[in-house]
Design a protein around this motif. Sequence first.
Motif, PDB file in Angstrom:
ATOM      1  N   GLY A 170       0.801  -1.220   0.000  1.00 18.22           N
ATOM      2  CA  GLY A 170       0.000   0.000   0.000  1.00 18.22           C
ATOM      3  C   GLY A 170       0.829   1.263   0.000  1.00 18.22           C
ATOM      4  N   ASP A 171       0.543   2.154   0.970  1.00 19.58           N
ATOM      5  CA  ASP A 171       1.262   3.424   1.029  1.00 19.58           C
ATOM      6  C   ASP A 171       2.466   3.354   1.953  1.00 19.58           C
ATOM      7  OD1 ASP A 171      -0.229   3.096   3.289  1.00 19.58           O
ATOM      8  OD2 ASP A 171      -0.742   5.201   3.507  1.00 19.58           O
ATOM      9  N   ARG A 172       2.995   2.158   2.172  1.00 20.37           N
ATOM     10  CA  ARG A 172       4.155   2.040   3.042  1.00 20.37           C
ATOM     11  C   ARG A 172       5.452   2.209   2.261  1.00 20.37           C
ATOM     12  NH1 ARG A 172       0.598  -1.463   5.708  1.00 20.37           N
ATOM     13  NH2 ARG A 172       0.191  -0.788   7.836  1.00 20.37           N
ATOM     14  N   ILE A 173       6.476   2.701   2.963  1.00 18.16           N
ATOM     15  CA  ILE A 173       7.777   2.991   2.380  1.00 18.16           C
ATOM     16  C   ILE A 173       8.835   2.357   3.282  1.00 18.16           C
ATOM     17  CG2 ILE A 173       9.331   4.867   1.664  1.00 18.16           C
ATOM     18  CD1 ILE A 173       6.735   5.158   0.203  1.00 18.16           C
ATOM     19  N   VAL A 174       9.846   1.708   2.681  1.00 15.86           N
ATOM     20  CA  VAL A 174      10.961   1.168   3.459  1.00 15.86           C
ATOM     21  C   VAL A 174      12.115   2.161   3.399  1.00 15.86           C
ATOM     22  CG1 VAL A 174      12.601  -0.725   3.746  1.00 15.86           C
ATOM     23  CG2 VAL A 174      10.270  -1.201   2.975  1.00 15.86           C
ATOM     24  N   ILE A 175      12.652   2.509   4.577  1.00 12.65           N
ATOM     25  CA  ILE A 175      13.691   3.534   4.691  1.00 12.65           C
ATOM     26  C   ILE A 175      14.937   2.934   5.312  1.00 12.65           C
ATOM     27  CG2 ILE A 175      14.290   5.722   5.804  1.00 12.65           C
ATOM     28  CD1 ILE A 175      11.300   6.324   5.937  1.00 12.65           C
ATOM     29  N   LYS A 176      16.117   3.284   4.754  1.00 11.65           N
ATOM     30  CA  LYS A 176      17.395   2.970   5.398  1.00 11.65           C
ATOM     31  C   LYS A 176      17.739   4.180   6.253  1.00 11.65           C
ATOM     32  CE  LYS A 176      22.204   1.844   4.418  1.00 11.65           C
ATOM     33  NZ  LYS A 176      23.229   1.969   3.359  1.00 11.65           N
ATOM     34  N   VAL A 177      17.710   4.003   7.562  1.00 11.52           N
ATOM     35  CA  VAL A 177      17.869   5.130   8.477  1.00 11.52           C
ATOM     36  C   VAL A 177      19.319   5.572   8.521  1.00 11.52           C
ATOM     37  CG1 VAL A 177      17.468   5.916  10.828  1.00 11.52           C
ATOM     38  CG2 VAL A 177      15.990   4.178   9.817  1.00 11.52           C
ATOM     39  N   SER A 178      19.551   6.897   8.515  1.00 10.55           N
ATOM     40  CA  SER A 178      20.886   7.449   8.663  1.00 10.55           C
ATOM     41  C   SER A 178      21.085   7.808  10.125  1.00 10.55           C
ATOM     42  CB  SER A 178      21.053   8.692   7.787  1.00 10.55           C
ATOM     43  OG  SER A 178      20.690   8.409   6.459  1.00 10.55           O
ATOM     44  N   GLU A 179      21.723   6.915  10.863  1.00 10.58           N
ATOM     45  CA  GLU A 179      21.871   7.116  12.303  1.00 10.58           C
ATOM     46  C   GLU A 179      22.950   8.131  12.620  1.00 10.58           C
ATOM     47  OE1 GLU A 179      20.003   5.972  14.558  1.00 10.58           O
ATOM     48  OE2 GLU A 179      19.139   4.068  13.957  1.00 10.58           O
ATOM     49  N   GLY A 180      24.103   7.991  11.879  1.00  9.95           N
ATOM     50  CA  GLY A 180      25.285   8.744  12.286  1.00  9.95           C
ATOM     51  C   GLY A 180      25.213  10.232  12.013  1.00  9.95           C
ATOM     52  N   ASP A 181      25.463  10.616  10.775  1.00 13.17           N
ATOM     53  CA  ASP A 181      25.595  12.019  10.427  1.00 13.17           C
ATOM     54  C   ASP A 181      24.226  12.695  10.428  1.00 13.17           C
ATOM     55  OD1 ASP A 181      26.465  14.417   9.634  1.00 13.17           O
ATOM     56  OD2 ASP A 181      26.944  13.837   7.566  1.00 13.17           O
ATOM     57  N   MET A 182      24.087  13.771  11.192  1.00 15.56           N
ATOM     58  CA  MET A 182      22.817  14.466  11.267  1.00 15.56           C
ATOM     59  C   MET A 182      22.778  15.667  10.322  1.00 15.56           C
ATOM     60  SD  MET A 182      20.925  12.702  13.056  1.00 15.56           S
ATOM     61  CE  MET A 182      19.478  13.668  13.518  1.00 15.56           C
ATOM     62  N   LYS A 183      23.681  15.727   9.333  1.00 16.41           N
ATOM     63  CA  LYS A 183      23.738  16.836   8.382  1.00 16.41           C
ATOM     64  C   LYS A 183      23.691  16.241   6.973  1.00 16.41           C
ATOM     65  CE  LYS A 183      26.197  21.177   7.690  1.00 16.41           C
ATOM     66  NZ  LYS A 183      27.140  22.100   8.333  1.00 16.41           N
ATOM     67  N   THR A 184      22.710  16.615   6.155  1.00 10.36           N
ATOM     68  CA  THR A 184      22.605  16.045   4.822  1.00 10.36           C
ATOM     69  C   THR A 184      23.519  16.769   3.858  1.00 10.36           C
ATOM     70  OG1 THR A 184      20.885  17.553   4.105  1.00 10.36           O
ATOM     71  CG2 THR A 184      20.167  15.576   5.248  1.00 10.36           C
ATOM     72  N   ALA A 185      23.575  16.243   2.619  1.00 11.30           N
ATOM     73  CA  ALA A 185      24.417  16.827   1.577  1.00 11.30           C
ATOM     74  C   ALA A 185      24.036  18.281   1.334  1.00 11.30           C
ATOM     75  CB  ALA A 185      24.291  16.036   0.277  1.00 11.30           C
ATOM     76  N   SER A 186      22.728  18.591   1.393  1.00  5.09           N
ATOM     77  CA  SER A 186      22.294  19.961   1.143  1.00  5.09           C
ATOM     78  C   SER A 186      22.359  20.811   2.405  1.00  5.09           C
ATOM     79  CB  SER A 186      20.870  19.973   0.596  1.00  5.09           C
ATOM     80  OG  SER A 186      19.989  19.405   1.522  1.00  5.09           O
ATOM     81  N   GLY A 187      22.975  20.260   3.475  1.00  8.87           N
ATOM     82  CA  GLY A 187      23.256  21.076   4.646  1.00  8.87           C
ATOM     83  C   GLY A 187      22.152  21.120   5.682  1.00  8.87           C
TER      84      GLY A 187
END
Lengths: 93, 93, 93, 93, 93, 93, 93
Positions: E6-23
């Motif tokens: 259905g409307d479910r999504i599987v996500i790979k969680v980013s535990e470590g770095d709390m800053k994304t590429a776009s900052g």
Amino acid sequence: MIKPLGDRIVIKVSEGDMKTASGIVLPDTAKEKPQKGEVVAVGCGKVLDNGQKVAPEVKKGDKIIFSKYAGTEIKVDGVDYLIVRESDILAIA
Amino acid sequence: MIKPLGDRIVIKVSEGDMKTASGIVLPDTAKEKPQKGEVVAVGCGKVLDNGQKVAPEVKKGDKIIFSKYAGTEIKVDGVDYLIVRESDILAIA
Amino acid sequence: MIKPLGDRIVIKVSEGDMKTASGIVLPDTAKEKPQKGEVVAVGCGKVLDNGQKVAPEVKKGDKIIFSKYAGTEIKVDGVDYLIVRESDILAIA
Amino acid sequence: MIKPLGDRIVIKVSEGDMKTASGIVLPDTAKEKPQKGEVVAVGCGKVLDNGQKVAPEVKKGDKIIFSKYAGTEIKVDGVDYLIVRESDILAIA
Amino acid sequence: MIKPLGDRIVIKVSEGDMKTASGIVLPDTAKEKPQKGEVVAVGCGKVLDNGQKVAPEVKKGDKIIFSKYAGTEIKVDGVDYLIVRESDILAIA
Amino acid sequence: MIKPLGDRIVIKVSEGDMKTASGIVLPDTAKEKPQKGEVVAVGCGKVLDNGQKVAPEVKKGDKIIFSKYAGTEIKVDGVDYLIVRESDILAIA
Amino acid sequence: MIKPLGDRIVIKVSEGDMKTASGIVLPDTAKEKPQKGEVVAVGCGKVLDNGQKVAPEVKKGDKIIFSKYAGTEIKVDGVDYLIVRESDILAIA
């Protein structure tokens, strides 16, 4: 005479005899405490989201079983009536 | 005979034997405490928001499993019946 | 065989091995405590407000992950089954 | 004059006499404590999800029974009025 | 591979770095405690009341921000995944 | 000028005089504590489930009665305004 | 740049000055504690039950007032942003 609105139904409650003509006996310890009665007046029916009216499944004179804790008591000339929504009526006995 | 309204179903509860013909055994500690029974009478079905009636999936005589704490007990000639909504019926056994 | 109604699904629960063929391991402390199992039987699907039936996304034989605290336990010939709604099934593993 | 919005109805509450012309007596211990009154003004009606307006079933001058704990009290020139939703009106007496 | 329903999504969680590429930096004291991750698999989408399926707005590989307390944890080959509903995904980072 | 969104309405609250031009007096002990005010700005109206917009029943300049505990206070140049949903407006006085 | 999903809106919160260009002052004791901000990014809009998308009423650059306790805080390059649903935005100031 009283005229219920929408999907409301006026019922003459049968207080005394707990056994209908067809032999239905209502137990004291029923979970939802159903009661029997007779339909006295029916409303025009529920209005659906598309504006369509759904005529009630019960008509004047029907012997019915309904949930006890539903509705509002009124008195007409000393007789107890109950105004319930049609969804509180369980079955025609 | 009793005639349920809308999406309601009248069930003859099977109190004694907890094992159906097809071998389904209902455990004591089941989370929703299901019970088995036999369909005695069905209503016309649920009315959808567009006014369409959905005929019940069960018919008279079907052996069913339903949620125990659902519905209202009534008695007809000494036999226990239960009036439940079709959504409280889990499966045909 | 048992036939679930509507959007219900019968699942054979995998109690022992917590690692599927594709390597999915279910942790002990998962927030919703998912479990894995195999679909044994599916209902006709959910009925939408417009009367349309939505066929289930799972079919007999699918290995699935579902929410642990969902559904009702039943036993058929000594094997544990669970009846859940399709919305309690999270994914096909 | 006051003009209610949507499915709201303005009622002149009948505080004194608890017996209507047609002989309906409202008991003190009624479960939902109904009251009687007279419709003073009606709104345009409820707007359904398809944009259609449903004209109220009651009109100015109707003697009605309504749920006591519903609505908002207002005063116009020393007379008590009540603004309720049409769904709080049980019946035309 | 795991396939959400259905409307479910599987996500790979980013535990470590709390800053994304776009900052984008996610604060510790955020009210809904959002987290970032990467979409690993998407379901077919939510089924509307008219039977229409709404394709998810996210696709495999999207870097996303989602509500922390949503969803169910699973593990595949030692990697933490999360199954959430698409409505728990706030934005594509 | 402030422009409310959707079915929101901006009201200039009448704090002082509790009696309108048409003589409506609002009691201190009213159950829902209604208040009067004047409509200052209206939104585009509520969006129904079919995408249709319903224009508000009130317009700029209308004297209205609304539920006291509804809405959000804002100040523009020292004057108190209130942003409420149209459903919180009871009547045009 | 961050791209919100569905009916979500990204807001740059105005912490300092509590008075907008058009002179709107937000009181400390407002019941719902509104705040002002500027729209930074908008989603595609809410999906209705008939599958239709409703474009947001706000666009990038709009000065808005929103409910304070709504949404999720995020930080991009040291600037506070808030992701709220469009229904949490009260008005364009």
